[in-house]
Motif scaffolding. Structure first.
Motif, PDB file in Angstrom:
ATOM      1  N   SER A  85       3.173  -2.586   5.437  1.00  0.00           N
ATOM      2  CA  SER A  85       3.363  -1.281   4.811  1.00  0.00           C
ATOM      3  C   SER A  85       2.269  -0.892   3.831  1.00  0.00           C
ATOM      4  O   SER A  85       1.807   0.250   3.821  1.00  0.00           O
ATOM      5  N   GLU A  86       1.834  -1.818   2.957  1.00  0.00           N
ATOM      6  CA  GLU A  86       0.898  -1.420   1.902  1.00  0.00           C
ATOM      7  C   GLU A  86      -0.517  -1.192   2.422  1.00  0.00           C
ATOM      8  O   GLU A  86      -1.325  -0.543   1.744  1.00  0.00           O
ATOM      9  N   THR A  87      -0.856  -1.721   3.610  1.00  0.00           N
ATOM     10  CA  THR A  87      -2.128  -1.368   4.233  1.00  0.00           C
ATOM     11  C   THR A  87      -1.962  -0.233   5.231  1.00  0.00           C
ATOM     12  O   THR A  87      -2.921   0.125   5.922  1.00  0.00           O
ATOM     13  N   SER A  88      -0.745   0.334   5.296  1.00  0.00           N
ATOM     14  CA  SER A  88      -0.462   1.422   6.244  1.00  0.00           C
ATOM     15  C   SER A  88      -0.945   1.040   7.636  1.00  0.00           C
ATOM     16  O   SER A  88      -1.637   1.805   8.317  1.00  0.00           O
ATOM     17  N   ALA A  89      -0.556  -0.149   8.077  1.00  0.00           N
ATOM     18  CA  ALA A  89      -1.118  -0.720   9.298  1.00  0.00           C
ATOM     19  C   ALA A  89      -0.033  -1.159  10.275  1.00  0.00           C
ATOM     20  O   ALA A  89       1.059  -1.561   9.885  1.00  0.00           O
ATOM     21  N   LEU A  90      -0.376  -1.088  11.559  1.00  0.00           N
ATOM     22  CA  LEU A  90       0.378  -1.723  12.635  1.00  0.00           C
ATOM     23  C   LEU A  90      -0.441  -2.916  13.096  1.00  0.00           C
ATOM     24  O   LEU A  90      -1.594  -2.770  13.518  1.00  0.00           O
ATOM     25  N   ARG A  91       0.172  -4.105  13.018  1.00  0.00           N
ATOM     26  CA  ARG A  91      -0.547  -5.321  13.354  1.00  0.00           C
ATOM     27  C   ARG A  91       0.288  -6.148  14.328  1.00  0.00           C
ATOM     28  O   ARG A  91       1.485  -5.894  14.500  1.00  0.00           O
ATOM     29  N   TYR A  92      -0.325  -7.133  14.957  1.00  0.00           N
ATOM     30  CA  TYR A  92       0.440  -7.991  15.867  1.00  0.00           C
ATOM     31  C   TYR A  92      -0.163  -9.387  15.909  1.00  0.00           C
ATOM     32  O   TYR A  92      -1.341  -9.596  15.624  1.00  0.00           O
ATOM     33  N   ILE A  93       0.720 -10.339  16.242  1.00  0.00           N
ATOM     34  CA  ILE A  93       0.320 -11.734  16.429  1.00  0.00           C
ATOM     35  C   ILE A  93       0.504 -12.081  17.896  1.00  0.00           C
ATOM     36  O   ILE A  93       1.558 -11.821  18.487  1.00  0.00           O
ATOM     37  N   GLU A  94      -0.527 -12.665  18.465  1.00  0.00           N
ATOM     38  CA  GLU A  94      -0.476 -13.144  19.852  1.00  0.00           C
ATOM     39  C   GLU A  94      -1.287 -14.425  19.928  1.00  0.00           C
ATOM     40  O   GLU A  94      -2.432 -14.474  19.457  1.00  0.00           O
ATOM     41  N   ALA A  95      -0.671 -15.475  20.472  1.00  0.00           N
ATOM     42  CA  ALA A  95      -1.333 -16.772  20.640  1.00  0.00           C
ATOM     43  C   ALA A  95      -1.919 -17.283  19.334  1.00  0.00           C
ATOM     44  O   ALA A  95      -3.031 -17.824  19.291  1.00  0.00           O
ATOM     45  N   GLY A  96      -1.167 -17.100  18.258  1.00  0.00           N
ATOM     46  CA  GLY A  96      -1.565 -17.666  16.979  1.00  0.00           C
ATOM     47  C   GLY A  96      -2.656 -16.921  16.248  1.00  0.00           C
ATOM     48  O   GLY A  96      -3.197 -17.420  15.254  1.00  0.00           O
ATOM     49  N   VAL A  97      -2.974 -15.705  16.681  1.00  0.00           N
ATOM     50  CA  VAL A  97      -4.033 -14.915  16.050  1.00  0.00           C
ATOM     51  C   VAL A  97      -3.472 -13.540  15.696  1.00  0.00           C
ATOM     52  O   VAL A  97      -2.744 -12.938  16.492  1.00  0.00           O
ATOM     53  N   MET A  98      -3.805 -13.049  14.496  1.00  0.00           N
ATOM     54  CA  MET A  98      -3.365 -11.725  14.080  1.00  0.00           C
ATOM     55  C   MET A  98      -4.459 -10.702  14.346  1.00  0.00           C
ATOM     56  O   MET A  98      -5.641 -10.949  14.114  1.00  0.00           O
ATOM     57  N   HIS A  99      -4.018  -9.523  14.831  1.00  0.00           N
ATOM     58  CA  HIS A  99      -4.907  -8.402  15.112  1.00  0.00           C
ATOM     59  C   HIS A  99      -4.358  -7.151  14.425  1.00  0.00           C
ATOM     60  O   HIS A  99      -3.143  -7.026  14.224  1.00  0.00           O
ATOM     61  N   THR A 100      -5.221  -6.226  14.101  1.00  0.00           N
ATOM     62  CA  THR A 100      -4.814  -4.936  13.569  1.00  0.00           C
ATOM     63  C   THR A 100      -5.026  -3.876  14.645  1.00  0.00           C
ATOM     64  O   THR A 100      -6.158  -3.667  15.104  1.00  0.00           O
ATOM     65  N   ALA A 101      -3.935  -3.227  15.053  1.00  0.00           N
ATOM     66  CA  ALA A 101      -4.021  -2.158  16.043  1.00  0.00           C
ATOM     67  C   ALA A 101      -4.346  -0.826  15.391  1.00  0.00           C
ATOM     68  O   ALA A 101      -5.148  -0.047  15.904  1.00  0.00           O
ATOM     69  N   VAL A 102      -3.691  -0.548  14.255  1.00  0.00           N
ATOM     70  CA  VAL A 102      -3.893   0.699  13.521  1.00  0.00           C
ATOM     71  C   VAL A 102      -3.907   0.362  12.037  1.00  0.00           C
ATOM     72  O   VAL A 102      -3.033  -0.374  11.566  1.00  0.00           O
ATOM     73  N   GLY A 103      -4.852   0.897  11.294  1.00  0.00           N
ATOM     74  CA  GLY A 103      -4.875   0.673   9.852  1.00  0.00           C
ATOM     75  C   GLY A 103      -6.243   0.266   9.370  1.00  0.00           C
ATOM     76  O   GLY A 103      -6.993  -0.424  10.079  1.00  0.00           O
ATOM     77  N   GLN A 104      -6.583   0.704   8.139  1.00  0.00           N
ATOM     78  CA  GLN A 104      -7.936   0.507   7.635  1.00  0.00           C
ATOM     79  C   GLN A 104      -7.994  -0.208   6.297  1.00  0.00           C
ATOM     80  O   GLN A 104      -9.066  -0.635   5.878  1.00  0.00           O
ATOM     81  N   GLY A 105      -6.876  -0.342   5.584  1.00  0.00           N
ATOM     82  CA  GLY A 105      -6.937  -1.071   4.332  1.00  0.00           C
ATOM     83  C   GLY A 105      -5.922  -0.598   3.326  1.00  0.00           C
ATOM     84  O   GLY A 105      -5.126   0.313   3.589  1.00  0.00           O
ATOM     85  N   LEU A 106      -5.951  -1.212   2.157  1.00  0.00           N
ATOM     86  CA  LEU A 106      -4.954  -0.956   1.124  1.00  0.00           C
ATOM     87  C   LEU A 106      -4.943   0.476   0.631  1.00  0.00           C
ATOM     88  O   LEU A 106      -3.906   0.984   0.201  1.00  0.00           O
ATOM     89  N   PHE A 107      -6.080   1.161   0.658  1.00  0.00           N
ATOM     90  CA  PHE A 107      -6.178   2.454  -0.013  1.00  0.00           C
ATOM     91  C   PHE A 107      -6.451   3.612   0.945  1.00  0.00           C
ATOM     92  O   PHE A 107      -6.743   4.723   0.500  1.00  0.00           O
ATOM     93  N   ASP A 108      -6.361   3.377   2.248  1.00  0.00           N
ATOM     94  CA  ASP A 108      -6.614   4.422   3.239  1.00  0.00           C
ATOM     95  C   ASP A 108      -5.329   4.723   3.996  1.00  0.00           C
ATOM     96  O   ASP A 108      -4.732   3.830   4.601  1.00  0.00           O
ATOM     97  N   PHE A 109      -4.917   5.973   3.982  1.00  0.00           N
ATOM     98  CA  PHE A 109      -3.680   6.350   4.659  1.00  0.00           C
ATOM     99  C   PHE A 109      -3.701   7.850   4.944  1.00  0.00           C
ATOM    100  O   PHE A 109      -4.546   8.595   4.441  1.00  0.00           O
ATOM    101  N   GLY A 110      -2.785   8.304   5.777  1.00  0.00           N
ATOM    102  CA  GLY A 110      -2.687   9.719   6.120  1.00  0.00           C
ATOM    103  C   GLY A 110      -1.829   9.897   7.348  1.00  0.00           C
ATOM    104  O   GLY A 110      -1.111   8.979   7.775  1.00  0.00           O
TER     105      GLY A 110
END
Length: 586
Positions: free
Chosen positions: A347-372
């Motif tokens: 939530s605080e990075t305004s991000a959609l992320r996922y874990i697959e095969a023990g690795v985390m990826h960011t699908a949508v989101g740019q950081g703690l202070f970027d949102f819209g």
């Protein structure tokens, strides 16, 4: 120094009147700088409640709401949050961040203490200050009683009228095998079972304390564990099991103490472990995965062996992908499993992320202070503090984009984001039923909403950044100085090793030429890259203290994460002070 006057856009919990420092003269005042998205701020609300009860006629707590997200600037959203989180003291709306700057706050949460004569005597950031505040209040009461400057009596708090609805700020929902729905009725401190229409109450389970995530265990696991549903009892920092046949509730994980010390991935006794605001649950990798929002990690829980451990994350609040032990998250609040992927609303990075095969990826989101609210290619799309996520059978993902009041859809094949519905009141979860219906937990409307099928909008929207005043720093050598003074009657605790810890990183990483990493000294020499004009210094500091001169000494841990925006400027200061706990009782 004299405390700056309290000026804001408006006041809540005062019966409609403004409050000035003159109105508070003779009282000890704690100003609590908070923003309602921040889990650490919610922890501090819980820490302050016993102090408000203990010192009610001498102490006044004033919430200063200095918003991070655009949605939090909405006065109606703030009023809803004050009710949602049971804030029983006056709150001033600092929507323009005026008081934030006047009191030199640099982190959520920050506490400032004003004595009965109107002088600022202490400032502190982060959690874990309750015991120290109690000691300071005792000292101030003794001094100002002797001086005749303490005036006991009622404060300016005026409670609002009590609402009456079936659900009050519901958080999460799941579907049971019989087609009924379970909903965490967060402000109702219960879990409600509703018929499939989402409106007819069957029964309630509880009480809990602001429950959130729900998970129905696989049948074979439930038969051994002795309960069917796991409930994230969020404010109690525990997990509880519910047996549906008779409604019996069992504590299954969590000591009830908020997390204050590290836990590794190895098995630990579930009932002895300190959890931190568990917010959602999912069955993945043959375990219960816990979105541990309070410390920016995922944990696992084994309901048969009754053990817990860390699944992903380091407790640093930021966005970094990679192998899951080393990733950074920021208040993960929603989980959903789709095939071999665990989807996460971070939530605080305004991000959609996922874990697959023990690795985390960011699908949508740019950081703690970027949102819209921006649709289109995923690398350009923006969310605003999402709390829920639901994987669909076709591989796409629905997102409860909470502060945009929308449901968004991420298509991994096209790598795009679209808007499915908007105009919702703080949606906090999305549920796809066995019949294919999509239900939204519309939290601030206190209901479940059924989405009409098929409609997809395209939103160009706006891009936002959290624009806190940056701290100017000089290029080259910079001294980072975290200031910590033990509370009265306490000393730094070294019986189990170093009493302090400081972790420093930067975004972008190139901002720091040297000084990143972990040390036990709260003062750190840094070297700032003159070729990077601005960025964010990420600082995590903690200090362990213990009581002195008492028979049964208690230990305490104070901790804070700072994301400090900096601008690199010639002739700027070569020292950056951050107050973990500072005192000025002159």
């Amino acid at each position: 120094m004299r405390a700056p006057e309290l000026r804001g856009r408006g006041w809540l919990n005062t019966g409609g009147r403004d409050v000035t420092l003159a109105d508070l003269r003779g009282k000890i005042v704690i100003l609590d700088f908070w923003t309602f998205c921040c889990i650490n701020c919610l922890h501090v609300l819980d820490e302050l409640r016993p102090l408000e009860q203990q010192y009610g006629d001498a102490l006044v707590v004033i919430g200063v709401h200095s918003p991070k997200f655009e949605h939090e600037r909405d006065p109606k959203a703030l009023a809803a949050a004050v009710e949602r989180y049971g804030v029983h003291h006056p709150v001033v709306d600092d929507g323009d961040m005026h008081l934030w700057q006047q009191y030199a706050a640099k982190a959520w949460p920050t506490l400032a203490v004003i004595d009965p004569t109107g002088y600022l005597v202490a400032s502190m950031a982060g959690e874990g200050h309750a015991e120290g505040l109690s000691r300071l209040i005792d000292e101030l009461i003794e001094k100002h009683t002797a001086d005749g400057t303490l005036h006991r009596g009622d404060g300016p708090y005026v409670p609002p009228p009590a609402p009456d609805t079936l659900l009050r700020f519901p958080g999460k929902a799941i579907e049971l095998a019989n087609g009924n729905l379970l909903v965490s009725d967060s402000t109702g401190h219960s879990v409600a079972e509703l018929e499939a229409d989402g409106e007819t109450l069957v029964r309630r389970f509880g009480p809990f304390n602001e429950p959130q995530g729900l998970l129905q265990l696989p049948a074979e696991v439930a038969s051994v564990a002795g309960y069917d549903v796991v409930v994230a009892d969020t404010v109690n920092h525990q997990l509880r099991g519910v047996r549906l046949s008779d409604g019996e509730i069992t504590l299954v994980a969590g000591s009830g103490r908020p997390w204050r010390s590290a836990v590794d991935e190895h098995p630990h006794d579930a009932l002895a472990a300190d959890l931190s605001s568990p917010w959602d649950l999912a069955w993945f990798d043959d375990k219960v995965i816990i979105a541990m929002a309070g410390i920016h990690q995922l944990w696992w829980f084994d309901p048969i062996k009754r053990t817990v451990g860390v699944y992903a994350g380091t407790t640093v609040e930021s966005l970094r992908d990679g192998p899951i032990p080393d990733v950074w998250m920021a208040q993960p609040s929603g989980l959903s499993v789709g095939g071999d992927r665990l989807w996460i609303a971070d939530s605080e990075t305004s991000a959609l992320r996922y874990i697959e095969a023990g690795v985390m990826h960011t699908a949508v989101g740019q950081g703690l202070f970027d949102f819209g609210h921006v649709d289109g290619p995923a690398k350009e799309a923006l969310l605003q503090h999402p709390l829920g996520v639901a994987a669909l059978p076709d591989g796409s993902v629905l997102i409860a984009d909470t502060y945009n009041g929308a449901v968004r859809r991420y298509d991994p094949t096209a790598d795009t984001v679209s808007t499915v519905d908007s105009g919702l009141a703080e949606p906090s979860d999305v549920l796809v039923t066995s019949t294919g219906d999509v239900l939204v937990v519309e939290s601030a409307a206190h209901r479940l909403t059924r989405l009409a099928p098929g409609a997809v909008q395209s939103v160009t929207g706006e891009r936002h950044r959290t624009e806190r005043p940056p701290s100017p720093v000089a290029p080259g050598n910079l001294t980072l100085d975290v200031i910590f003074t033990p509370a009265p009657g306490q000393k730094l605790d070294t019986q189990f090793g170093p009493s302090t810890r400081l972790e420093v990183s930067a975004s972008p990483p190139e901002l720091l030429l040297s000084g990143a990493g972990v040390t036990t000294d709260l003062t750190r020499p840094l070297v700032i890259n003159p070729d990077v004009p601005k960025g964010v210094l990420q600082v995590v500091a903690q200090a362990a203290t213990c009581d002195v001169d008492v028979e049964f000494a208690a230990c305490h841990l104070t901790r804070q994460d700072w994301g400090v925006p900096v601008v690199v400027t010639p002739d700027a200061p070569t020292r950056l002070p951050l107050i973990l706990r500072g005192m000025d009782e002159a």
